[in-house]
Design a protein around this motif. Structure first.
Motif, mmCIF file in Angstrom:
data_model
loop_
_atom_site.group_PDB
_atom_site.id
_atom_site.type_symbol
_atom_site.label_atom_id
_atom_site.label_comp_id
_atom_site.label_asym_id
_atom_site.label_seq_id
_atom_site.Cartn_x
_atom_site.Cartn_y
_atom_site.Cartn_z
ATOM 1 N N GLU A 54 0.818 -1.219 0.000
ATOM 2 C CA GLU A 54 0.000 0.000 0.000
ATOM 3 C C GLU A 54 0.850 1.266 0.000
ATOM 4 O O GLU A 54 0.495 2.263 -0.626
ATOM 5 C CB GLU A 54 -0.957 -0.004 1.193
ATOM 6 N N ARG A 101 -1.307 8.740 -11.690
ATOM 7 C CA ARG A 101 -1.984 7.710 -12.496
ATOM 8 C C ARG A 101 -2.092 6.405 -11.711
ATOM 9 O O ARG A 101 -1.313 6.144 -10.812
ATOM 10 C CB ARG A 101 -1.204 7.436 -13.786
ATOM 11 N N ASN A 102 -3.042 5.580 -12.135
ATOM 12 C CA ASN A 102 -3.221 4.250 -11.548
ATOM 13 C C ASN A 102 -2.829 3.137 -12.513
ATOM 14 O O ASN A 102 -2.915 1.969 -12.165
ATOM 15 C CB ASN A 102 -4.687 4.034 -11.150
ATOM 16 N N THR A 103 -2.443 3.484 -13.724
ATOM 17 C CA THR A 103 -2.130 2.467 -14.729
ATOM 18 C C THR A 103 -0.862 1.714 -14.356
ATOM 19 O O THR A 103 0.024 2.248 -13.686
ATOM 20 C CB THR A 103 -1.954 3.099 -16.119
ATOM 21 N N ARG A 107 1.031 6.565 -7.030
ATOM 22 C CA ARG A 107 -0.103 7.428 -7.380
ATOM 23 C C ARG A 107 0.210 8.898 -7.155
ATOM 24 O O ARG A 107 -0.141 9.757 -7.959
ATOM 25 C CB ARG A 107 -1.334 7.036 -6.578
ATOM 26 N N LYS A 111 2.061 1.726 -3.503
ATOM 27 C CA LYS A 111 0.951 2.180 -4.355
ATOM 28 C C LYS A 111 0.697 3.669 -4.153
ATOM 29 O O LYS A 111 0.507 4.415 -5.114
ATOM 30 C CB LYS A 111 -0.313 1.395 -4.047
#
Length: 106
Positions: free
Chosen positions: A53, A65-67, A60, A56
């Motif tokens: 997490e 972006r989340n790609t 982000r 992540k």
């Protein structure tokens, strides 16, 4: 017993991906990115955002972006991703890509 040190997402080359990605393309692209870096003996950290997490959140926040997959160098995202990485690799300009000068004109 001491805990393992947290990885540094802002040092060196970091590839953010997910081992449980539903997309075959994400898994193939991640493998190709890591293969290029390994082939050139470029140390890199593979961060699985499905279980990390903190990683992540860093990804982000840094790219917006989340790609997946995403490549960061020195804590900064490389927007071109695999396509740009492959172009630089094929041109023999991977070192310039890594420092962010690939494709720039003088």
């Amino acid at each position: 017993m001491s805990e393992a040190p947290q990885p540094s997402y802002s040092d060196g080359v970091v590839v953010f991906s997910s081992q449980v990605a539903g997309s075959v393309k994400v898994r193939k692209d991640t493998t190709r990115i890591c293969d290029i870096f390994s082939g050139h003996k470029i140390p890199h950290l593979l961060v699985d955002v499905s279980i990390d997490e903190e990683g992540k959140a860093f990804m982000r926040e840094g790219s917006g972006r989340n790609t997946l997959p995403q490549i960061f160098v020195g804590g900064m995202p490389r927007a071109g991703g695999l396509e740009e990485l492959e172009e630089a690799n094929d041109a023999g300009e991977l070192a310039a890509w890594l420092v962010g000068t690939w494709g720039q004109t003088a």
